[in-house]
Design an enzyme around this catalytic site. Structure first.
Site, PDB file in Angstrom:
ATOM      1  N   SER A  97       0.841  -1.193   0.000  1.00  0.00           N
ATOM      2  CA  SER A  97       0.000   0.000   0.000  1.00  0.00           C
ATOM      3  C   SER A  97       0.888   1.259   0.000  1.00  0.00           C
ATOM      4  O   SER A  97       1.732   1.395  -0.884  1.00  0.00           O
ATOM      5  CB  SER A  97      -0.956  -0.066   1.188  1.00  0.00           C
ATOM      6  OG  SER A  97      -2.051   0.803   1.023  1.00  0.00           O
ATOM      7  N   PHE A  98       0.724   2.169   0.940  1.00  0.00           N
ATOM      8  CA  PHE A  98       1.616   3.327   1.038  1.00  0.00           C
ATOM      9  C   PHE A  98       3.077   2.893   1.039  1.00  0.00           C
ATOM     10  O   PHE A  98       3.946   3.544   0.428  1.00  0.00           O
ATOM     11  CB  PHE A  98       1.280   4.102   2.316  1.00  0.00           C
ATOM     12  CG  PHE A  98       2.265   5.156   2.709  1.00  0.00           C
ATOM     13  CD1 PHE A  98       2.574   6.204   1.859  1.00  0.00           C
ATOM     14  CD2 PHE A  98       2.870   5.129   3.962  1.00  0.00           C
ATOM     15  CE1 PHE A  98       3.483   7.197   2.237  1.00  0.00           C
ATOM     16  CE2 PHE A  98       3.764   6.111   4.354  1.00  0.00           C
ATOM     17  CZ  PHE A  98       4.076   7.147   3.480  1.00  0.00           C
TER      18      PHE A  98
END
Length: 252
Positions: A97-98
């Site tokens: 994700s991030f």
């Protein structure tokens, strides 16, 4: 080479699975709001030949003295500096994700410094030059609703404001850094890239994983898994097996 002490206090690099004779070290970049221990289960599922190092972003428990970093570039700069003491054994970089764009930028910086990774493994996010689309909630209520739906934070945290407030502050910082980040389409790494694709991930739809292909000058592969955004937590051993196979295909 002397190996640094297991991380404690304000250390940025947590040595989750100490293995003196590992053949490769996997640097793990956490997702938004997470601390280094988010990858503890994955680390435990990896074989002794793979030593997991997990990044402790600032502003989390254990390094509270440093405020959160609001942009991916400076965050990647600092992580790369902190990794200098771990160069020697081949490194690979993983991010979810991030953490996937943090991993991408760390990999680029390692390559520029002459110690590039053997592989970059990412999941849970559109490509660095694709942005986030409409998937970033803008207010506290929207963020809390998303966190509840994803199940990334224990339910008991939502019932106690004194616990929720600091968590929400960190998540909002990371969401902001994630949403502001946008790489040039010609920004690349020279190592192979593997994308771990969850078939029901709402953040990577309609072939969104394919955008990562343009960000490597080497091979690009996609490995598919059932499940949603946090498939890593539900299929830890299967993911660890796939990561291990991927890494040893590169270093043998």
């Amino acid at each position: 080479m002397e190996i640094p002490e297991t991380a404690s206090g304000n250390s940025w690099i947590q040595r989750l699975s100490p293995h003196q004779e590992s053949a490769v070290r996997l640097v793990c970049c956490p997702y938004a709001g997470a601390s280094a221990t988010a990858y503890s289960a994955l680390s435990a599922a990896l074989p002794g030949s793979v030593e997991a190092l997990s990044v402790q972003y600032p502003g989390r428990p254990g390094n509270r003295d440093e405020p959160p970093v609001a942009d991916v570039g400076p965050l990647a700069d600092r992580i790369t500096r902190e990794l200098r003491g771990w160069i020697g054994t081949p490194l690979a970089v993983f991010g979810h994700s991030f953490g996937s764009v943090v991993a991408f930028e760390v990999s680029r910086r390692l390559e520029a410094a002459g110690g590039g990774p053997v592989h970059l493994i990412v999941s849970g996010r559109r490509a660095p030059s694709d942005g986030l689309g409409a998937h970033t909630p803008r207010d506290d209520a929207g963020i809390v609703a998303e966190l509840r739906e994803l199940g990334s934070i224990p339910a008991r945290v939502f019932e106690k404001p004194k616990f929720l407030r600091p968590v929400l502050a960190v998540v909002k910082n990371d969401y902001g850094a994630n949403s502001r980040y946008l790489a040039s389409p010609d920004a690349t790494v020279g190592c192979p890239v593997t994308f771990l694709l969850a078939e029901s991930d709402p953040y990577v739809t309609d072939g969104g994983e394919q955008g990562w292909r343009r960000h490597t000058s080497a091979d690009f592969r996609v490995k598919r898994f059932p499940g949603g955004h946090f498939f890593l937590n539900d299929q830890t051993e299967t993911v660890a097996e796939e990561i291990t196979k991927t890494l040893f295909a590169d270093i043998h």
